[in-house]
Enzyme design. Structure first.
Site: not given
Ligand code: NAI
Length: 447
Positions: A32, A37, A174, A259, A432
């Site tokens: 790492e 982590g 997102g 990402r 319940h």
């Molecule tokens: P995301 O892919 O979920 O959302 C990115 C958003 O940005 C999309 O809605 C897209 O349309 C928008 N976008 C892209 N370029 C843009 C621009 N130039 N102007 C305005 N909007 C734009 O990506 P996010 O939120 O960065 O997360 C990255 C990854 O990490 C995702 O795949 C997510 O599932 C994962 N993740 C999961 C979490 C969880 O399970 N709770 C928590 C954090 C991240």
């Protein structure tokens, strides 16, 4: 040195694989370059959930009068919330270190590169019969003029911001955008989310996403949908909406536009590994790459982008290395947005199922029919939706928004994993009063 199994990257794929392989009797090393982590523990899931809990606690105290709770004068010390966040991370990192020691996994601090038959780190080359590449992912930074300014941060940067800004603009609605919008809006910071698509969280069922958006709006988040950011100049953000350029001021900007897999500087080209700079390392359902003995799991494969998916992929790889047949099933992978309210989903949406040529039937029910839900979440809208195969009655997907539905989704995941049909689910007894009874009710609604 010669190892049976070398793990490159100590995130939720890496440490799970290392422990499991060592438990199976293999001589294991884990390399790492940063902290144990990975992103999940140090720059993602764990710290963000700690801050979300801090914001939720403040919000509950402020809006407790319906329960008869009057907090009087209320303040929020973001520094203290960060201190708690840091202590949680320290404790979990110590836990991983202890686990590795207990299972006799050798941990090397350094930046590894792959070579034929092994890896190099800190100037030394080692042999390994099997190597697991699980180097994770990093935030994508779109090529927008002015984006390098100091007040513009990514999801890693914002986790180190200990002062509340005058206002926050988030580019990307997102998962990450919504979670941070919830943190900051809950403690009174005006938040605007600029989202390029017509709805937030484009991967979710659109009705579920719309409910989440409206609930976050109630907390003070402004969403501008269909907005494409054009440039940053000083503290001004210029974006295009329906062909018109508009400007707004931002004290702090979060870029949350997705990402990308970490595939650079690993020597992947030199050993002939098949990968795509944006799509990640190509693997089959077992996690095998095009090179014998080289495996990959987690975000570096460009699949799922979820910590628990990474751990499961790692498990599958170790099973295959140790002679147990196993494959990865992404269709039954739950996903959660940890906002307030939470969103929790597993399986196919109606649209996805229809695209696969399946005949579907669906059911949906508002959370507000559930006594426990309205007792605990006054005034909050929520929904539970199910998608079933109309020919076989087999469950295909469950989509929920409301309360702490992340704690219920494993039940739906178990139903999907075991391929339960509607009539079998109908026989399950739910305690319940619990919010989970909503699942029982939604299947009754389908009938
Ligand atoms: P995301 O892919 O979920 O959302 C990115 C958003 O940005 C999309 O809605 C897209 O349309 C928008 N976008 C892209 N370029 C843009 C621009 N130039 N102007 C305005 N909007 C734009 O990506 P996010 O939120 O960065 O997360 C990255 C990854 O990490 C995702 O795949 C997510 O599932 C994962 N993740 C999961 C979490 C969880 O399970 N709770 C928590 C954090 C991240």
């Amino acid at each position: 040195m010669k190892y049976d199994f070398a793990v490159i990257g100590a995130g939720p794929a890496g440490y799970v694989a290392a422990k499991k392989a060592a438990s199976a009797g293999l001589k294991v090393v884990m390399v790492e370059k940063k902290k144990l982590g990975g992103v999940c523990l140090n720059e993602g899931c764990v710290p963000s959930k700690t801050l979300l809990q801090a914001a939720k606690t403040y919000h509950h105290a402020k809006h407790g009068s319906i329960f008869g709770v009057e907090a009087g004068s209320l303040s929020f010390d973001f520094g203290k919330a960060h201190a708690h966040k840091n202590s949680v991370m320290d404790r979990m990192r110590d836990g991983i270190a202890g686990l590795m020691k207990k299972h006799k996994v050798e941990v090397i601090e350094g930046e590894a590169t792959l070579v034929k038959g092994g890896f190099s780190v800190n100037g030394e080359t080692h042999e390994a019969e099997n190597i697991l590449l699980c180097t994770g992912s990093s935030p994508t930074i779109p090529p927008i003029p002015g984006i390098e300014a100091e007040h513009i941060v990514d999801s890693t940067g914002i986790l180190n911001n200990e002062t509340l800004p005058e206002n926050l603009v988030i580019v990307g609605g997102g998962v990450i955008g919504c979670e941070f919008a919830c943190v900051y809006a809950s403690v009174g910071v005006p938040v605007t989310v600029l989202e390029a698509m017509p709805e937030i969280c484009p991967n979710l069922d659109s009705e579920i996403a719309a409910i989440l958006r409206k609930e976050l709006e109630k907390k003070g988040v402004t969403f501008v949908l269909g907005a494409k950011v054009e440039s940053f100049e000083g503290k001004s953000v210029r974006y295009n909406l329906e062909g018109e350029s508009k400007d707004m001021n931002a004290d702090l900007v979060l870029i949350a536009t997705g990402r990308r897999p970490n595939v650079s500087d690993l020597g992947l080209e030199d050993i002939g590994l098949d990968f795509d700079p944006r799509g990640g390392v190509k693997v089959d359902q077992r996690g095998a790459t095009n090179l014998p003995g080289v495996w990959a799991a987690g975000d570096v494969t460009g699949q799922a982008w979820l910590a628990h998916a990474a751990s499961r992929m790692a498990e599958v790889v170790v099973h295959n290395i140790t002679g147990q047949k196993d494959i990865m099933r992404h269709d039954t992978m739950p996903a959660v947005v940890y906002t307030s309210p939470e969103v929790a989903v597993v399986g196919l949406t109606k649209e996805e199922a229809t695209e696969r040529g399946l005949k579907v039937k669906t059911g949906k029910i508002p959370m507000a029919i559930n006594a426990r839900y309205i007792a605990e979440n006054p005034g909050e809208e929520g929904m539970c939706k199910v998608v079933l195969d109309a020919d076989t009655n087999r469950l295909l997907g469950v989509h929920m928004v409301g309360g702490a539905c992340s704690e219920m989704i494993f039940g739906a995941t178990a139903m999907l994993e075991t391929e339960l049909r509607e009539e079998e689910i109908a026989e399950i007894v739910f305690p319940h009063p619990t919010t989970s009874e909503i699942m029982k009710d939604v299947f009754m609604a389908v009938r």
